[in-house]
Design an enzyme around this catalytic site. Structure first.
Site, PDB file in Angstrom:
ATOM      1  N   LYS A  14     -20.543  -3.764 -24.775  1.00  0.00           N
ATOM      2  CA  LYS A  14     -19.248  -4.408 -25.030  1.00  0.00           C
ATOM      3  C   LYS A  14     -19.234  -5.050 -26.420  1.00  0.00           C
ATOM      4  O   LYS A  14     -18.206  -5.079 -27.098  1.00  0.00           O
ATOM      5  CB  LYS A  14     -18.948  -5.475 -23.958  1.00  0.00           C
ATOM      6  N   SER A  25     -15.002  -8.367 -23.319  1.00  0.00           N
ATOM      7  CA  SER A  25     -15.582  -9.142 -22.214  1.00  0.00           C
ATOM      8  C   SER A  25     -16.167 -10.427 -22.783  1.00  0.00           C
ATOM      9  O   SER A  25     -16.462 -10.505 -23.982  1.00  0.00           O
ATOM     10  CB  SER A  25     -16.704  -8.330 -21.560  1.00  0.00           C
ATOM     11  N   SER A  53     -16.966  -5.327  -9.736  1.00  0.00           N
ATOM     12  CA  SER A  53     -16.276  -6.507  -9.204  1.00  0.00           C
ATOM     13  C   SER A  53     -16.111  -6.401  -7.692  1.00  0.00           C
ATOM     14  O   SER A  53     -16.332  -7.376  -6.951  1.00  0.00           O
ATOM     15  CB  SER A  53     -14.886  -6.638  -9.833  1.00  0.00           C
ATOM     16  N   LEU A  88     -13.582   9.511 -22.911  1.00  0.00           N
ATOM     17  CA  LEU A  88     -14.024   8.712 -24.054  1.00  0.00           C
ATOM     18  C   LEU A  88     -14.875   9.535 -25.017  1.00  0.00           C
ATOM     19  O   LEU A  88     -14.851   9.305 -26.226  1.00  0.00           O
ATOM     20  CB  LEU A  88     -14.841   7.508 -23.558  1.00  0.00           C
ATOM     21  N   GLY A  91      -8.852   2.433 -13.251  1.00  0.00           N
ATOM     22  CA  GLY A  91      -9.730   1.266 -13.125  1.00  0.00           C
ATOM     23  C   GLY A  91      -9.080   0.094 -12.399  1.00  0.00           C
ATOM     24  O   GLY A  91      -7.856   0.004 -12.254  1.00  0.00           O
ATOM     25  N   TYR A  92      -9.932  -0.808 -11.953  1.00  0.00           N
ATOM     26  CA  TYR A  92      -9.544  -2.008 -11.211  1.00  0.00           C
ATOM     27  C   TYR A  92      -8.547  -2.855 -12.013  1.00  0.00           C
ATOM     28  O   TYR A  92      -7.462  -3.209 -11.512  1.00  0.00           O
ATOM     29  CB  TYR A  92     -10.843  -2.768 -10.915  1.00  0.00           C
ATOM     30  N   ARG A  95      -9.889  10.611 -16.193  1.00  0.00           N
ATOM     31  CA  ARG A  95     -10.814  11.695 -16.549  1.00  0.00           C
ATOM     32  C   ARG A  95     -10.426  13.001 -15.867  1.00  0.00           C
ATOM     33  O   ARG A  95     -10.619  14.062 -16.412  1.00  0.00           O
ATOM     34  CB  ARG A  95     -12.243  11.300 -16.199  1.00  0.00           C
ATOM     35  N   ALA A 155      -6.811   4.540 -16.562  1.00  0.00           N
ATOM     36  CA  ALA A 155      -5.750   4.109 -15.629  1.00  0.00           C
ATOM     37  C   ALA A 155      -6.250   3.889 -14.202  1.00  0.00           C
ATOM     38  O   ALA A 155      -5.701   3.063 -13.473  1.00  0.00           O
ATOM     39  CB  ALA A 155      -4.621   5.147 -15.632  1.00  0.00           C
TER      40      ALA A 155
HETATM   41  P1  NAP Z   1     -13.624   0.081 -13.361  1.00  0.00           P
HETATM   42  O1  NAP Z   1     -12.738  -0.114 -12.204  1.00  0.00           O
HETATM   43  O2  NAP Z   1     -15.007   0.595 -13.156  1.00  0.00           O
HETATM   44  O3  NAP Z   1     -12.861   0.975 -14.430  1.00  0.00           O
HETATM   45  C1  NAP Z   1     -13.498   1.573 -15.514  1.00  0.00           C
HETATM   46  C2  NAP Z   1     -12.546   2.627 -16.058  1.00  0.00           C
HETATM   47  O4  NAP Z   1     -13.161   3.247 -17.201  1.00  0.00           O
HETATM   48  C3  NAP Z   1     -12.252   3.729 -15.043  1.00  0.00           C
HETATM   49  O5  NAP Z   1     -10.900   4.072 -15.168  1.00  0.00           O
HETATM   50  C4  NAP Z   1     -13.145   4.863 -15.527  1.00  0.00           C
HETATM   51  O6  NAP Z   1     -12.648   6.143 -15.193  1.00  0.00           O
HETATM   52  C5  NAP Z   1     -13.074   4.656 -17.025  1.00  0.00           C
HETATM   53  N1  NAP Z   1     -14.165   5.372 -17.699  1.00  0.00           N
HETATM   54  C6  NAP Z   1     -15.480   5.161 -17.587  1.00  0.00           C
HETATM   55  N2  NAP Z   1     -16.145   6.053 -18.341  1.00  0.00           N
HETATM   56  C7  NAP Z   1     -15.202   6.865 -18.920  1.00  0.00           C
HETATM   57  C8  NAP Z   1     -15.229   7.994 -19.778  1.00  0.00           C
HETATM   58  N3  NAP Z   1     -16.387   8.507 -20.222  1.00  0.00           N
HETATM   59  N4  NAP Z   1     -14.057   8.548 -20.163  1.00  0.00           N
HETATM   60  C9  NAP Z   1     -12.882   8.051 -19.727  1.00  0.00           C
HETATM   61  N5  NAP Z   1     -12.774   6.999 -18.893  1.00  0.00           N
HETATM   62  C10 NAP Z   1     -13.927   6.419 -18.499  1.00  0.00           C
HETATM   63  O7  NAP Z   1     -13.830  -1.256 -14.161  1.00  0.00           O
HETATM   64  P2  NAP Z   1     -12.888  -2.469 -14.535  1.00  0.00           P
HETATM   65  O8  NAP Z   1     -13.523  -3.647 -13.939  1.00  0.00           O
HETATM   66  O9  NAP Z   1     -11.469  -2.211 -14.302  1.00  0.00           O
HETATM   67  O10 NAP Z   1     -13.155  -2.508 -16.103  1.00  0.00           O
HETATM   68  C11 NAP Z   1     -12.193  -2.113 -17.047  1.00  0.00           C
HETATM   69  C12 NAP Z   1     -12.580  -2.694 -18.379  1.00  0.00           C
HETATM   70  O11 NAP Z   1     -12.689  -4.110 -18.264  1.00  0.00           O
HETATM   71  C13 NAP Z   1     -13.912  -2.215 -18.942  1.00  0.00           C
HETATM   72  O12 NAP Z   1     -13.761  -2.096 -20.339  1.00  0.00           O
HETATM   73  C14 NAP Z   1     -14.862  -3.354 -18.607  1.00  0.00           C
HETATM   74  O13 NAP Z   1     -15.956  -3.401 -19.498  1.00  0.00           O
HETATM   75  C15 NAP Z   1     -13.926  -4.539 -18.792  1.00  0.00           C
HETATM   76  N6  NAP Z   1     -14.326  -5.779 -18.113  1.00  0.00           N
HETATM   77  C16 NAP Z   1     -14.440  -5.794 -16.747  1.00  0.00           C
HETATM   78  C17 NAP Z   1     -14.768  -6.989 -16.119  1.00  0.00           C
HETATM   79  C18 NAP Z   1     -14.890  -7.092 -14.613  1.00  0.00           C
HETATM   80  O14 NAP Z   1     -15.464  -8.073 -14.124  1.00  0.00           O
HETATM   81  N7  NAP Z   1     -14.364  -6.142 -13.852  1.00  0.00           N
HETATM   82  C19 NAP Z   1     -15.017  -8.140 -16.877  1.00  0.00           C
HETATM   83  C20 NAP Z   1     -14.879  -8.085 -18.262  1.00  0.00           C
HETATM   84  C21 NAP Z   1     -14.519  -6.893 -18.864  1.00  0.00           C
HETATM   85  P3  NAP Z   1     -13.060   6.888 -13.834  1.00  0.00           P
HETATM   86  O15 NAP Z   1     -12.107   6.415 -12.788  1.00  0.00           O
HETATM   87  O16 NAP Z   1     -12.876   8.331 -14.170  1.00  0.00           O
HETATM   88  O17 NAP Z   1     -14.481   6.522 -13.527  1.00  0.00           O
END
Ligand code: NAP
Length: 350
Positions: A171, A132, A211, A68, A17-18, A39, A15
């Site tokens: 991914k 992704s 990002s 996770l 995350g960006y 977390r 939740a």
């Molecule tokens: P983000 O802001 O870094 O968010 C990642 C999220 O995953 C955070 O809430 C983080 O929690 C959580 N997380 C990481 N490791 C974890 C663990 N061991 N247990 C529980 N939670 C964990 O990244 P985002 O850009 O929003 O990405 C979200 C999803 O979109 C990901 O699956 C990413 O691969 C995918 N995606 C992103 C992009 C992009 O350009 N941003 C593009 C394609 C796909 P914490 O806050 O506790 O760290």
């Protein structure tokens, strides 16, 4: 019309995350009850913006702790949910010391953990997974393998490994595992969102998202001597959030969905920002000659293999299915970039 009962909670993993924060905002604005996993609930810096969304929206947000890598830790949060939106996964492309532990294990085991909990939760009807475009292709040069000159939902990344493009590998294996688990049962169905590089305003002030870090580097002088000649598939974070929600709610929707508004050279992103902001920020003006990258790339974290397979190589995506299946109308990227920089400035992050 949706087949998901609006009175039942929706689970959103990751939740903080960006991307997840925008999904949660739209759901709460629309009156849904959201179960968000984080977390650590005691990390007030990471959850402050979520509490504000809860106060401002029509619906309600309840936070649960889950990791996770901790088996069954998503069980309580999933209780009573018909829709599960699984976004949590580590997103990092640089500074990786142990790809298996930092990326592949949490992505793969986390997907198994969340989906086995879905198997154990009788109310679940649909799971939407944030994958992704890097589960579709590994490097820009893979475009030469496509039949039509553009990547489609039929393509899979077959070139990334633990040592080369490990995030892309994480991914790919996670999405493949999700399809395997989904196909072994028929109570819930799986829909997948495959976004390109996501840009646009953030609802939190965190800068540790890849990002956010990228957009900051476009305005803070990091590339004052010139931009590497890479191409990026790009999409607005608000469109990505809407795609997840539509994928979750539209009964007839199915399959994988490429979410890419357009592919741009890095310098085109800078040009777009300069048109809007003129000289207000340290926006890069030049493209670094490729030979400079080959000389200095390894010091900047780019291996020669990575450079050979990506530098100066354009590629394309077919985004038709996201429009026909999910009704996505893409935000113009000029708007996305401008809104993102304005948010960073407003939040005092530049
Ligand atoms: P983000 O802001 O870094 O968010 C990642 C999220 O995953 C955070 O809430 C983080 O929690 C959580 N997380 C990481 N490791 C974890 C663990 N061991 N247990 C529980 N939670 C964990 O990244 P985002 O850009 O929003 O990405 C979200 C999803 O979109 C990901 O699956 C990413 O691969 C995918 N995606 C992103 C992009 C992009 O350009 N941003 C593009 C394609 C796909 P914490 O806050 O506790 O760290």
């Amino acid at each position: 019309m949706t087949f998901i009962d609006k009175d039942k909670p929706v689970l959103v993993t990751g939740a903080t995350g960006y991307i997840a924060s925008w999904i949660i905002k739209y759901l709460i604005d629309d009156g849904y009850t959201v179960h968000g996993t984080v977390r650590s609930i005691s990390n007030s810096e990471k959850i402050a913006h979520l509490l504000r969304l809860n106060d401002a929206g029509k619906g309600t947000l309840r936070l649960f702790e889950a990791d996770l890598l901790k088996e069954r830790s998503f069980q309580e949060a999933m209780e009573g949910c018909e829709l599960v939106i699984h976004t949590a996964s580590p997103f990092m492309v640089q500074g990786i010391k142990n790809a298996r532990e930092q990326l592949i294990k949490p992505a793969l085991e986390g997907t198994r953990n969340v989906l086995s909990t879905a198997n154990n939760t009788a109310t679940v009807k649909r799971v939407v997974l944030t994958s992704s475009v890097v589960a579709i292709y590994g490097d820009a040069i893979d475009i030469n393998r496509t039949k039509t000159g553009g990547f489609t939902e039929k393509d899979w990344n077959i070139t990334s490994s633990e040592s080369h493009q490990p995030y892309n590998r994480s991914k790919t294996v996670a999405e493949k595992e999700a399809w395997r688990i989904a196909n072994e049962q028929d109570r819930w169905d799986l829909l997948v969102i495959n976004p390109g590089f996501v840009m646009g305003p953030s609802l939190s002030k965190r800068v540790d998202s890849t990002s956010i870090d990228f957009m900051l580097s476009m305005v803070n002088g990091k590339y004052a001597s010139g931009l590497p000649d890479f191409y990026f598939s790009l999409v607005d974070v608000r469109d990505v959030a809407h795609a997840h929600i539509n994928a979750g709610l539209l009964e007839r929707a199915s399959g994988r969905h490429i979410l890419v508004a357009d592919v741009k050279r890095a310098v085109e992103i800078a040009d777009s920002l300069r048109t809007k902001f003129h000289n207000k920020y340290k926006i890069p003006e030049k493209v670094l000659p490729n030979f400079i990258l080959y000389l200095t790339g390894p010091l900047m974290g780019f291996s020669w293999k990575y450079l050979r397979r990506n530098l100066g190589i354009p590629f394309q995506f077919d985004n038709t299915y996201s429009k026909t299946d999910l009704g996505i109308e893409y935000t113009s990227l000029a708007q996305t970039f401008a809104d993102h920089v304005e948010q960073l400035d407003r939040d005092g992050l530049i």
